[in-house]
Design an enzyme around this catalytic site. Structure first.
Site, PDB file in Angstrom:
ATOM      1  N   GLU A   1       0.831  -1.204   0.000  1.00  0.00           N
ATOM      2  CA  GLU A   1       0.000   0.000   0.000  1.00  0.00           C
ATOM      3  C   GLU A   1       0.871   1.263   0.000  1.00  0.00           C
ATOM      4  O   GLU A   1       0.454   2.318  -0.473  1.00  0.00           O
ATOM      5  CB  GLU A   1      -0.941  -0.018   1.221  1.00  0.00           C
TER       6      GLU A   1
ATOM      7  N   HIS B   1       7.789 -27.037   0.603  1.00  0.00           N
ATOM      8  CA  HIS B   1       7.099 -28.125  -0.096  1.00  0.00           C
ATOM      9  C   HIS B   1       5.975 -27.576  -0.971  1.00  0.00           C
ATOM     10  O   HIS B   1       5.013 -28.274  -1.275  1.00  0.00           O
ATOM     11  CB  HIS B   1       6.575 -29.133   0.927  1.00  0.00           C
TER      12      HIS B   1
ATOM     13  N   LYS C   1     -13.833   2.339  -2.411  1.00  0.00           N
ATOM     14  CA  LYS C   1     -14.646   2.771  -1.265  1.00  0.00           C
ATOM     15  C   LYS C   1     -15.800   3.648  -1.742  1.00  0.00           C
ATOM     16  O   LYS C   1     -16.940   3.486  -1.317  1.00  0.00           O
ATOM     17  CB  LYS C   1     -13.783   3.587  -0.291  1.00  0.00           C
TER      18      LYS C   1
HETATM   19  O1  PA5 Z   1      -3.036   1.699   6.014  1.00  0.00           O
HETATM   20  C1  PA5 Z   1      -4.101   2.245   5.814  1.00  0.00           C
HETATM   21  O2  PA5 Z   1      -4.205   3.492   5.794  1.00  0.00           O
HETATM   22  C2  PA5 Z   1      -5.361   1.443   5.637  1.00  0.00           C
HETATM   23  O3  PA5 Z   1      -5.107   0.091   5.531  1.00  0.00           O
HETATM   24  C3  PA5 Z   1      -6.301   1.673   6.806  1.00  0.00           C
HETATM   25  O4  PA5 Z   1      -5.694   1.240   7.981  1.00  0.00           O
HETATM   26  C4  PA5 Z   1      -7.636   0.933   6.612  1.00  0.00           C
HETATM   27  O5  PA5 Z   1      -8.219   1.331   5.394  1.00  0.00           O
HETATM   28  C5  PA5 Z   1      -8.563   1.253   7.767  1.00  0.00           C
HETATM   29  O6  PA5 Z   1      -8.747   2.632   7.870  1.00  0.00           O
HETATM   30  P1  PA5 Z   1      -9.334   3.271   9.175  1.00  0.00           P
HETATM   31  O7  PA5 Z   1      -8.385   3.049  10.287  1.00  0.00           O
HETATM   32  O8  PA5 Z   1      -9.493   4.721   8.841  1.00  0.00           O
HETATM   33  O9  PA5 Z   1     -10.655   2.604   9.434  1.00  0.00           O
END
Ligand code: PA5
Length: 463
Positions: free
Chosen positions: A293, A322, A436
């Protein structure tokens, strides 16, 4: 046994790999460029950027977490974390690494009277429904974790849980909730204020995947008895090590630089993290999110379209010897493999010498499973190198809180350096936003069924 995390990168450079791998001269050139990268990171730190770097030094927050965890928090048999992505993966990784195995199956005495811990990081109704039905709500604390307070999955979980709590306890349901969220903004913060629900802050500049050492990971960890002070000590030590601008002395710098060079100069776009330890497998999961990410980006920092990013993959030693390892040995030269090996484990099991002298068993008897696992890690690293496959080994001194805190910090700082090398913003995630938005748009449309955004063309459907 090493007293701190070691990074052995012999098998990344060409002398060991029969001409393949990284040219040591290129590595030396990268070491010179790394000084500028480190200077840039230090400048950002001094200006108050890269907020997660401050987390290991937040003593006041640790006191607040301790106060709750050792007080009210111990009134419960079960803690359930509601969160997803960065709000869940770090907690799962900590629990897997630092709690004795089968924690939730142990009785109260075997858990030293600390609660069970569950992390609900998905919204599959076939899990959530039966899970909630089995809970004794009177003895359960729900830790709702969301930085934004706007994540559909976590909010859906929260609404379901809140309704059950209300039915069970009416006004008294608030005592079963604690929010971990932004200190100022978002619906959870508003609710915490309006209804006097317990809450802890996530510092504004700390994004989900860099939040494991904030209240996001520390509160659940403290609730189940993990010594968070020792975790942070390890993180601080690693942070200090990683302030060096001498690449050879900076483990996070080395990790990031080697992976970057392997990708850009040797075509290794796939970065496998392979712990030789069940307990470290959760960290491989957490790392996948962190690396993917943070580094998978369409635009570089100047706004040019670059479509950058390595693909992180997790594997488990010895299990995947394996399964995946055949591909790693003989498939395309498009991978690096990082083996994660603890030098010492909290418990070991001896292999009995039942059939001395027999070919199949004789060499095993008298050794321990930890020895076998470590030997297999070493053998895999050597075999990969002999096949010309770049690999490196991160050796942990032990599976304790300091080492885990140090390892988490190493990977997070490495991600910052990798962002610099790839020239992408490691702290945003524009690519997940559209999904989203579309989910929200679809669910807001009237009708009992979720309609498709675009009408499907039946020619392209196999019915
Ligand atoms: O790393 C990130 O920013 C995302 O993976 C968030 O942690 C995830 O989308 C959850 O977001 P939030 O903590 O706002 O609910």
């Amino acid at each position: 046994m090493p007293d701190r995390i070691l990074l052995d990168y012999n098998n990344m450079v060409s002398p060991r790999l029969g001409g393949r791998g990284l040219d040591p001269a290129r590595l030396a050139a990268a070491a010179a460029r790394f000084r500028a990268i480190q200077a840039a990171v230090e400048r950002q730190r001094a200006a108050g950027g890269i907020a997660f770097l401050q987390l290991p030094y937040e003593t006041e927050l640790v006191e607040r977490i301790r106060a709750f965890a050792d007080g009210l928090g111990q009134a419960f048999d079960t803690v359930v974390v509601l969160g997803i992505g960065g709000s869940a993966l770090g907690t799962s990784a900590l629990a897997q690494a630092l709690l004795p195995p089968f924690w939730n199956e142990r009785d109260a005495e075997a858990r030293d009277y600390y609660p069970r811990l569950y992390v609900l990081d998905n919204i599959d109704p076939t899990t959530i429904g039966p899970f909630l039905d089995r809970l004794d709500l009177a003895r359960t604390l729900f830790n709702v974790v969301s930085k934004s307070g706007a994540t559909a999955e976590t909010m859906a979980q929260f609404l379901i849980v809140r309704e059950r709590l209300r039915r069970a306890f009416e006004e008294g349901d608030r005592g079963h909730l604690i929010f971990t969220t932004d200190p100022e903004k978002g619906v959870l913060r508003d609710l915490a204020r309006a209804e006097n629900i317990a809450s802890l802050p996530i510092p504004p500049g700390v994004g989900g995947r860099f939040s494991v050492l904030s209240a996001v990971g520390l509160l659940p960890a403290a609730l189940v008895g993990i010594p968070i002070e020792r975790l942070l000590r390890g993180a601080r030590e690693m942070d200090e090590r990683c302030r060096s601008d001498v690449l050879e002395e900076n483990p996070a710098g080395l990790f990031a630089t080697l992976q970057y060079l392997a990708h850009l100069e040797a075509g290794a776009s796939i970065h496998v993290l392979m712990p030789y330890s069940d307990r470290l497998y959760g960290i491989a999961d957490w790392f996948r999110q962190l690396w993917a990410e943070s580094l998978g980006k369409r635009l570089d920092r100047a706004g040019r379209e670059v479509f950058r990013g390595p693909t992180p993959v997790k594997a488990l030693g010895a299990t995947d010897q394996h399964s995946q390892v055949q591909l790693y040995m003989e498939g395309p030269f498009d991978k690096t493999v990082t083996l994660l090996v603890p030098a010492e484990v909290p418990e070991d099991v001896a292999v009995p010498d039942l059939y001395p002298g027999t070919a199949a068993f004789g060499y095993l008897g008298g050794h321990t499973l930890a020895e076998l696992l470590r030997t297999e890690a070493k053998a895999t690293a050597t075999a990969l190198a002999r096949h010309g496959r770049m690999n490196l080994t991160l050796e942990l001194p032990a599976l304790g809180p300091e080492a885990i805190g140090g390892l988490l910090m190493l990977f997070q700082i490495a991600t910052v350096y990798a962002g610099e090398w790839y020239d992408v913003n490691a702290f945003d995630q524009p690519g997940v936003e559209l999904g989203k938005e579309l989910t929200g748009a679809l669910l807001r449309r009237p009708g009992t069924e979720v309609p498709a955004l675009d009408p499907p063309d039946r020619r392209w459907i196999c019915e």
